[in-house]
Design an enzyme around this catalytic site. Structure first.
Site: not given
Length: 75
Positions: A13-15
């Site tokens: 998941l981000c980042p």
């Protein structure tokens, strides 16, 4: 065996997809390409933004399936 020109960021998941791409691009020569595989919905925004900010070129973004494929040319 790990392909230095492909980054499997599926499940991250981000980042993390962009952070791992940044690290992988360091080892590549200018003009080389990196393909990122990611399923994080935020990658649709994050990857193009990263390319602009870091001076790379987003060659293609295939977002038609569950796993998106982005190809970046190192600047």
């Amino acid at each position: 065996m790990d392909d230095p020109n492909t980054l499997d960021a599926v499940g991250l998941l981000c980042p993390l997809p962009v952070l791992k791409a940044r690290k992988r691009l360091i080892a590549l020569a200018p003009g080389d390409t990196l393909t990122i595989l990611a399923d994080d919905p935020a990658a649709v925004v994050d990857v193009p933004h990263f390319c602009v900010e870091a001076g790379h070129t987003l060659i293609s973004a295939d977002t038609d399936s569950t796993v998106h494929r982005y190809t970046i040319r190192k600047g």
